[in-house]
Design an enzyme around this catalytic site. Sequence first.
Site, PDB file in Angstrom:
ATOM      1  N   THR A  79      -3.377   9.332  -4.717  1.00  0.00           N
ATOM      2  CA  THR A  79      -2.373   8.894  -5.690  1.00  0.00           C
ATOM      3  C   THR A  79      -2.794   9.276  -7.105  1.00  0.00           C
ATOM      4  O   THR A  79      -1.964   9.732  -7.909  1.00  0.00           O
ATOM      5  CB  THR A  79      -2.154   7.381  -5.596  1.00  0.00           C
ATOM      6  OG1 THR A  79      -1.751   7.044  -4.269  1.00  0.00           O
ATOM      7  CG2 THR A  79      -1.083   6.925  -6.569  1.00  0.00           C
ATOM      8  N   ASP A  83       0.807  -1.205   0.000  1.00  0.00           N
ATOM      9  CA  ASP A  83       0.000   0.000   0.000  1.00  0.00           C
ATOM     10  C   ASP A  83       0.848   1.267   0.000  1.00  0.00           C
ATOM     11  O   ASP A  83       0.378   2.335  -0.366  1.00  0.00           O
ATOM     12  CB  ASP A  83      -0.926  -0.003   1.222  1.00  0.00           C
ATOM     13  CG  ASP A  83      -1.972   1.097   1.167  1.00  0.00           C
ATOM     14  OD1 ASP A  83      -2.631   1.230   0.121  1.00  0.00           O
ATOM     15  OD2 ASP A  83      -2.115   1.844   2.157  1.00  0.00           O
ATOM     16  N   LEU A 116      -8.566   6.378   1.333  1.00  0.00           N
ATOM     17  CA  LEU A 116      -8.540   7.482   0.364  1.00  0.00           C
ATOM     18  C   LEU A 116      -7.177   7.638  -0.311  1.00  0.00           C
ATOM     19  O   LEU A 116      -6.969   8.593  -1.052  1.00  0.00           O
ATOM     20  CB  LEU A 116      -8.906   8.805   1.064  1.00  0.00           C
ATOM     21  CG  LEU A 116     -10.333   8.871   1.615  1.00  0.00           C
ATOM     22  CD1 LEU A 116     -10.524  10.144   2.429  1.00  0.00           C
ATOM     23  CD2 LEU A 116     -11.349   8.826   0.483  1.00  0.00           C
ATOM     24  N   ARG A 117      -6.275   6.703  -0.044  1.00  0.00           N
ATOM     25  CA  ARG A 117      -4.958   6.813  -0.657  1.00  0.00           C
ATOM     26  C   ARG A 117      -5.040   6.653  -2.171  1.00  0.00           C
ATOM     27  O   ARG A 117      -4.207   7.189  -2.910  1.00  0.00           O
ATOM     28  CB  ARG A 117      -4.019   5.777  -0.042  1.00  0.00           C
ATOM     29  CG  ARG A 117      -2.542   6.030  -0.349  1.00  0.00           C
ATOM     30  CD  ARG A 117      -1.645   5.192   0.523  1.00  0.00           C
ATOM     31  NE  ARG A 117      -1.548   5.784   1.850  1.00  0.00           N
ATOM     32  CZ  ARG A 117      -1.240   5.110   2.939  1.00  0.00           C
ATOM     33  NH1 ARG A 117      -1.030   3.802   2.865  1.00  0.00           N
ATOM     34  NH2 ARG A 117      -1.144   5.708   4.108  1.00  0.00           N
ATOM     35  N   GLY A 118      -6.038   5.922  -2.656  1.00  0.00           N
ATOM     36  CA  GLY A 118      -6.195   5.761  -4.106  1.00  0.00           C
ATOM     37  C   GLY A 118      -6.480   7.083  -4.796  1.00  0.00           C
ATOM     38  O   GLY A 118      -5.860   7.424  -5.815  1.00  0.00           O
TER      39      GLY A 118
END
Length: 328
Positions: A265, A179, A260-262
């Site tokens: 990114t 991740d 919410l890292r998607g």
Amino acid sequence: MKHALLLAAVEPGLGGVLVFGDRGTGKSTAVRALAGLLPELSLADGCQYNCTEENPSPHCSVCNGEAHPQRSLRPTPIVDLPLGVTEDRVCGALDLEKALLSGERAFEPGLLARAHRGFLYIDEVNLLEDHLVDLLLDVAASGVNVVEREGLSVRHPAKFIMIGSGNPEEGELRPQLLDRFGLSVDVGSPDDIETRVEVVRRRDAYELNPVSFHETWQAADLEIRDAILIAKKVIPSVNVPDESLRLAADLCIRLGVDGLRGELTLMRAGRAHAALDGRMEVTVADILSVAPMALCHRLRRDPLDEAGSVARVTRVIDEVVDQTVGHA
């Protein structure tokens, strides 16, 4: 793979690149070649922490010992993290030579100090020992390396872009580390004859005369370096409109991406993509272009869907595009 590496060079906040592929597909070669494309850093001579002039590490005797230490331009560091490396070598430890000769308790910086402001390359990243994975996760999240051992208490900046490569047949990566990589790409051997022949020709030309080979491609390398420099300067001013952010959120919801890292990114990668292309606004096309490499490693496993993660992302992208065209 090359495009993902360039995006990471322009936007360090992406979190690095993970490259999976079969042996002999040029993974390590591409990563190490990146050093020749990156802008040089201004460093004090003798500095072991890659300090910036404005904010040197408090433990750097060179940058804190002189009013104006001699500085020179050096290549952006790309530091290899070998398998089987000890924790002391990675983090740093007591300088035994100074301790034995003079009785002075001094810190000897490790690989994380050398990688500061550059790249940390981990080949066969899926075979990395668990305690080193935990260490890298902590440092990658904080940007600071903390060493508390043998009477030493040291904290120094360790902000680097992590690049990992490996063969998926040799084992999977821990989800926590997976991740942390912003982008993930799969590489394979080319399946057309002309491309394979050209690869063999270039490799042979390099081995016969490396100097001549570098001269042949120097102009192309400088062109890419200039594009990286320009993109790094303009990227803070690149606008990300709400339309692009909504698309990023829509893709992550449809794919069931956790957290919410998607979206973050996708936004950063889209911004770097636009900056490299010389544009000052992130379009829907930018988000769609970077979506496979930003999201494919973040998908939950679906036992009922035998398609690979890239195919699942591509399928959702096609659905979004069809709906957009339909509404238009």
